[in-house]
Design a protein around this motif. Structure first.
Motif, PDB file in Angstrom:
ATOM      1  N   ASP A  35       7.201   8.892  -0.146  1.00 24.24           N
ATOM      2  CA  ASP A  35       6.336   9.086  -2.010  1.00 24.24           C
ATOM      3  C   ASP A  35       5.777   7.913  -1.539  1.00 24.24           C
ATOM      4  N   VAL A  36       4.868   8.083  -1.940  1.00 23.85           N
ATOM      5  CA  VAL A  36       3.573   6.135  -2.248  1.00 23.85           C
ATOM      6  C   VAL A  36       3.603   7.161  -3.825  1.00 23.85           C
ATOM      7  N   ILE A  37       3.314   5.898  -4.586  1.00 31.07           N
ATOM      8  CA  ILE A  37       3.509   6.438  -6.223  1.00 31.07           C
ATOM      9  C   ILE A  37       1.467   5.152  -6.543  1.00 31.07           C
ATOM     10  N   GLY A  38       1.190   5.753  -6.651  1.00 26.09           N
ATOM     11  CA  GLY A  38      -0.194   4.974  -6.876  1.00 26.09           C
ATOM     12  C   GLY A  38      -1.344   6.050  -8.149  1.00 26.09           C
ATOM     13  N   SER A  39      -2.068   5.763  -7.848  1.00 29.77           N
ATOM     14  CA  SER A  39      -3.466   5.968  -8.726  1.00 29.77           C
ATOM     15  C   SER A  39      -3.288   6.960  -7.910  1.00 29.77           C
ATOM     16  N   GLU A  40      -3.243   7.556  -7.082  1.00 26.13           N
ATOM     17  CA  GLU A  40      -3.349   8.885  -6.304  1.00 26.13           C
ATOM     18  C   GLU A  40      -2.002   9.092  -5.275  1.00 26.13           C
ATOM     19  N   ASP A  41      -0.791   9.671  -5.329  1.00 25.73           N
ATOM     20  CA  ASP A  41       0.073   9.550  -4.908  1.00 25.73           C
ATOM     21  C   ASP A  41       0.344  10.502  -3.273  1.00 25.73           C
ATOM     22  N   TYR A  42       1.126   9.752  -2.313  1.00 28.21           N
ATOM     23  CA  TYR A  42       0.974   9.983  -0.828  1.00 28.21           C
ATOM     24  C   TYR A  42       1.672  10.463   0.139  1.00 28.21           C
ATOM     25  N   ARG A  43       2.017  11.406   1.040  1.00 28.43           N
ATOM     26  CA  ARG A  43       3.389  11.411   1.618  1.00 28.43           C
ATOM     27  C   ARG A  43       3.326  10.915   3.003  1.00 28.43           C
ATOM     28  N   VAL A  44       3.769  10.233   3.538  1.00 25.75           N
ATOM     29  CA  VAL A  44       4.171   8.767   4.496  1.00 25.75           C
ATOM     30  C   VAL A  44       4.755   9.338   6.085  1.00 25.75           C
ATOM     31  N   GLU A  45       4.577   9.897   6.853  1.00 29.16           N
ATOM     32  CA  GLU A  45       5.714   9.853   7.767  1.00 29.16           C
ATOM     33  C   GLU A  45       5.841   9.093   9.266  1.00 29.16           C
ATOM     34  N   ILE A  46       6.835   8.811   9.817  1.00 30.93           N
ATOM     35  CA  ILE A  46       6.588   7.540   9.921  1.00 30.93           C
ATOM     36  C   ILE A  46       8.655   7.542  11.251  1.00 30.93           C
ATOM     37  N   THR A  47       8.022   7.482  12.413  1.00 30.49           N
ATOM     38  CA  THR A  47       9.076   7.968  13.571  1.00 30.49           C
ATOM     39  C   THR A  47       8.944   6.625  14.146  1.00 30.49           C
ATOM     40  N   ILE A  48      10.405   6.032  14.022  1.00 35.63           N
ATOM     41  CA  ILE A  48      11.341   4.920  14.873  1.00 35.63           C
ATOM     42  C   ILE A  48      11.617   5.800  15.445  1.00 35.63           C
ATOM     43  N   ASP A  49      11.583   5.314  16.966  1.00 36.62           N
ATOM     44  CA  ASP A  49      12.869   5.482  18.157  1.00 36.62           C
ATOM     45  C   ASP A  49      12.788   4.604  19.128  1.00 36.62           C
ATOM     46  N   ASP A  50      14.335   3.697  18.870  1.00 36.25           N
ATOM     47  CA  ASP A  50      14.846   3.055  19.812  1.00 36.25           C
ATOM     48  C   ASP A  50      14.566   1.459  19.006  1.00 36.25           C
ATOM     49  N   GLY A  51      14.185   1.290  17.683  1.00 35.92           N
ATOM     50  CA  GLY A  51      13.619  -0.012  16.724  1.00 35.92           C
ATOM     51  C   GLY A  51      11.998   0.451  17.489  1.00 35.92           C
ATOM     52  N   GLU A  52      11.645   0.747  17.416  1.00 34.91           N
ATOM     53  CA  GLU A  52       9.645   0.824  17.705  1.00 34.91           C
ATOM     54  C   GLU A  52       9.474   1.049  17.476  1.00 34.91           C
ATOM     55  N   ILE A  53       8.146   1.347  16.491  1.00 34.93           N
ATOM     56  CA  ILE A  53       7.260   2.031  15.826  1.00 34.93           C
ATOM     57  C   ILE A  53       6.656   2.522  16.507  1.00 34.93           C
ATOM     58  N   ILE A  54       6.711   4.412  17.033  1.00 34.26           N
ATOM     59  CA  ILE A  54       5.853   5.343  17.559  1.00 34.26           C
ATOM     60  C   ILE A  54       4.602   5.788  17.286  1.00 34.26           C
ATOM     61  N   ASP A  55       5.318   6.349  15.920  1.00 32.54           N
ATOM     62  CA  ASP A  55       4.189   6.905  15.478  1.00 32.54           C
ATOM     63  C   ASP A  55       4.056   6.899  13.742  1.00 32.54           C
ATOM     64  N   TRP A  56       2.826   7.176  13.439  1.00 34.24           N
ATOM     65  CA  TRP A  56       2.962   7.425  11.687  1.00 34.24           C
ATOM     66  C   TRP A  56       1.674   8.373  10.842  1.00 34.24           C
ATOM     67  N   TYR A  57       2.069   8.647   9.974  1.00 34.99           N
ATOM     68  CA  TYR A  57       0.772   9.499   9.371  1.00 34.99           C
ATOM     69  C   TYR A  57       0.627   9.270   7.584  1.00 34.99           C
ATOM     70  N   CYS A  58      -0.004   9.346   6.956  1.00 36.75           N
ATOM     71  CA  CYS A  58      -0.623   9.366   5.423  1.00 36.75           C
ATOM     72  C   CYS A  58      -1.698  10.163   4.820  1.00 36.75           C
ATOM     73  N   THR A  59      -1.004  10.617   3.918  1.00 36.56           N
ATOM     74  CA  THR A  59      -2.175  12.269   3.104  1.00 36.56           C
ATOM     75  C   THR A  59      -3.119  11.280   2.719  1.00 36.56           C
ATOM     76  N   CYS A  60      -3.355   9.994   2.388  1.00 37.38           N
ATOM     77  CA  CYS A  60      -4.246   9.286   2.094  1.00 37.38           C
ATOM     78  C   CYS A  60      -5.906   9.621   3.457  1.00 37.38           C
ATOM     79  N   PRO A  61      -6.763   9.026   2.911  1.00 40.52           N
ATOM     80  CA  PRO A  61      -7.903   8.997   2.714  1.00 40.52           C
ATOM     81  C   PRO A  61      -8.763   8.210   4.032  1.00 40.52           C
TER      82      PRO A  61
END
Length: 574
Positions: free
Chosen positions: A41-67
């Motif tokens: 979770d990233v806390i700021g003026s609004e709180d947002y959830r972040v999900e990240i996929t890292i496979d074998d050291g490579e950043i392959i996917d990410w998602y944040c609930t912010c607009p």
């Protein structure tokens, strides 16, 4: 994890904001939820959830609930990536590129600690906790209920609909509206129901699977009326519900198919599906459910009724609806392998381009090229009459296709050249044209093309097009000259500099030097961040370090009162 390389192409403004979040401790609840998945979770003026996929050291996917949708990565993802790097390395991270030498012994992750607790806690204590927590947390209650719903024999679509309503209610605000940042977790729960439907299909429990799909199909259009779903999660969920049925049609018994067709014929006319295009999903499904003449008549009757409701086709939207309805009938003829009826129906509706194109495809498939050309020229005449230049281009691309099939070199050249210019220089047609000439012949032709591009002037984007021609033809000297002529435009230099780094490093740095100086006349943090990014790129060119040092010193002397510029230069170039 190669974080620096990943962030290289991200806006410096976003990277710096993410670093500020990271340094200020805004990243909380970082959990490694699987071998490759992280969540925080990233806390700021609004709180947002972040999900990240890292496979074998490579950043392959990410998602944040912010607009945020101005680029591929937001500041919250950047902040979490730095937090992950810190966790993975077990040491403190210096965000300006240096890591502390002192390695800390890696502590157990939250997930590992959680699993340890699960092993030790008693079944009774866990049950008490879950009950109390679920009663206080509606979202968890819904997710828990759906996850373990297999343990309850429901066999009622209404039960599934009630659960979906409860899910939506748990994510609703004070006035019943669901905000943007709640759309992802909401539909993640709804999707968990569809995962159950998928499981039921795999187990050949098609009746239960269909009930779930129908519940989702009926309730999502209601939910979306009171929410901000600009991310489009509702459409993805609806697509999945319909595709599950499509995918498993062969498993569905005849009696259930009959019931499903009756359901579609009734549901199709409900207004809640219009505006989103979901009525088209019913149109795509119904032809696959028909098994007898009576059902066929009912389907055709529904299509006729829908056409009458759509109007006489005076507006674009009503014409679109009518064409879509007629297309469903054509698709039915094709599914039932009644090609002659399909062709006749298309001929009766040739005033609509979709049916003309169907007839063109059919003629080309049969290698009836004269018939195809006649149809195409008729389409071009109509498109020109109605001032549809894009449609004219589509038809001419079909003429090019036929010319290539007939191996008619003159026709290929004619249409490829024409389409290259009329398509705002689509290089697909350039490549087709080039293949029709020998190497010696092409040298003269390409000069004519270059002259034609130049004649269209700078306003037509000729600089970028010329650059692409020079790159394709490996005219590096001419590309260099082009950049030299436009060294006052940093964006042009940046777009094409990579093709000259090895052959002309000294000359390229000279071009960069002038471009950066001109660009530095702009004021504002965004401009300064861009200058820093370009200077960092220049360091990768042979001899770049000396030029960058010179420019940094020059800017510090010339613009000492620009605090933001000084701050950024000092941060990246000490």
């Amino acid at each position: 994890m190669d974080l620096e390389s990943f962030l290289e192409d991200i806006s410096p403004k976003i990277v710096n904001r993410g670093i500020n979040y990271f340094e200020n401790g805004a990243v909380e609840n970082l959990v490694k939820i699987s071998e490759s998945e992280w969540r925080a979770d990233v806390i700021g003026s609004e709180d947002y959830r972040v999900e990240i996929t890292i496979d074998d050291g490579e950043i392959i996917d990410w998602y944040c609930t912010c607009p945020y949708d101005w680029g591929p990565v937001c500041k919250h993802v950047v902040a979490v990536l730095y937090e992950i790097e810190k966790a993975m390395n077990g040491n403190e991270i210096n965000v300006h590129g240096k890591k502390s030498k002192k390695q800390k012994k890696a502590e157990k992750s939250q997930l590992e600690q959680f699993e340890e607790i699960l092993k030790k806690v008693s079944k009774k204590d866990l049950a008490v906790f879950l009950k109390e927590f679920a009663l206080d947390n509606e979202k968890f209650f819904s997710e828990f209920f759906i996850h373990f719903s297999d343990l309850i024999k429901t066999n009622k679509k209404e039960n599934y609909k009630t659960w979906i309503k409860e899910i939506a209610r748990s994510f609703s605000g004070r006035y019943g509206f669901i905000e943007y940042n709640e759309s992802f977790p909401l539909f993640r729960q709804v999707d968990s129901l569809l995962r159950k439907a998928e499981k039921y299909f795999d187990e050949n429990n098609t009746a239960e699977a269909i009930r779930i799909c129908q519940a989702v199909i009926e309730e999502v259009p209601v939910i979306v009326q009171k929410m901000d779903d600009s991310a489009g999660f509702s459409s993805a969920t609806m697509d999945w519900a319909f595709s599950l049925i499509h995918k498993n049609l062969s498993k569905i018994p005849p009696s259930e198919k009959d019931a499903l067709l009756d359901y579609c014929l009734k549901e199709f006319f409900k207004s809640k599906y219009t505006g989103f295009g979901w009525e088209n999903d019913f149109l795509s499904l119904m032809p696959h459910l028909i098994s007898n003449l009576e059902q066929e008549k009912a389907f055709f009757k529904a299509l006729d009724l829908a056409q009458r409701k759509a109007g006489k086709g005076d507006s674009w939207s009503s014409t679109y609806k009518i064409v879509r309805l007629k297309r469903a009938k054509l698709d039915y003829f094709l599914i039932t392998k009644r090609k002659e009826e399909a062709t006749k129906f298309a001929e009766e509706n040739i005033e609509h381009d979709e049916f003309r194109k169907f007839l063109i495809d059919e003629a080309i498939e049969k290698r009836e090229f004269d018939r195809a050309k006649k149809l195409i020229h008729g389409g071009i005449d109509e498109a020109q009459k109605n001032n549809y230049p894009g449609l004219v281009q589509d038809y001419k691309s079909r003429l090019l296709e036929i010319a290539r099939l007939e191996k008619n070199k003159d026709e290929v050249r004619k249409y490829a050249e024409e389409l290259f210019y009329s398509s705002y220089f689509n290089f697909k047609f350039y490549d087709i044209l080039k293949k029709t000439y020998s190497k010696d012949e092409w040298e003269d032709v390409v000069e004519d093309i270059i002259d034609e591009i130049k004649s269209r002037g700078r306003s037509g984007g000729s600089i970028g097009i010329l650059a692409q021609v020079f790159i394709k033809e490996k005219y590096q000297d001419r590309l260099l000259k082009l950049l030299q002529e436009h060294s006052d435009d940093l964006h042009i230099v940046e777009n094409y500099a990579t093709h000259l780094k090895k052959a002309y490093p000294k000359e390229l740095l000279k071009i960069y030097e002038n471009a950066v100086r001109v660009y530095a006349q702009n004021t504002g943090r965004n401009f300064y961040e861009e200058i820093a990014r370009v200077l960092k790129n220049m360091l990768k060119i042979e001899g770049g370090e000396k030029v960058v040092r010179k420019l940094v010193a020059e800017f510090k002397e010339k613009y000492p009162r620009r605090r933001a510029m000084m701050e950024i230069l000092n941060k990246y170039f000490k």
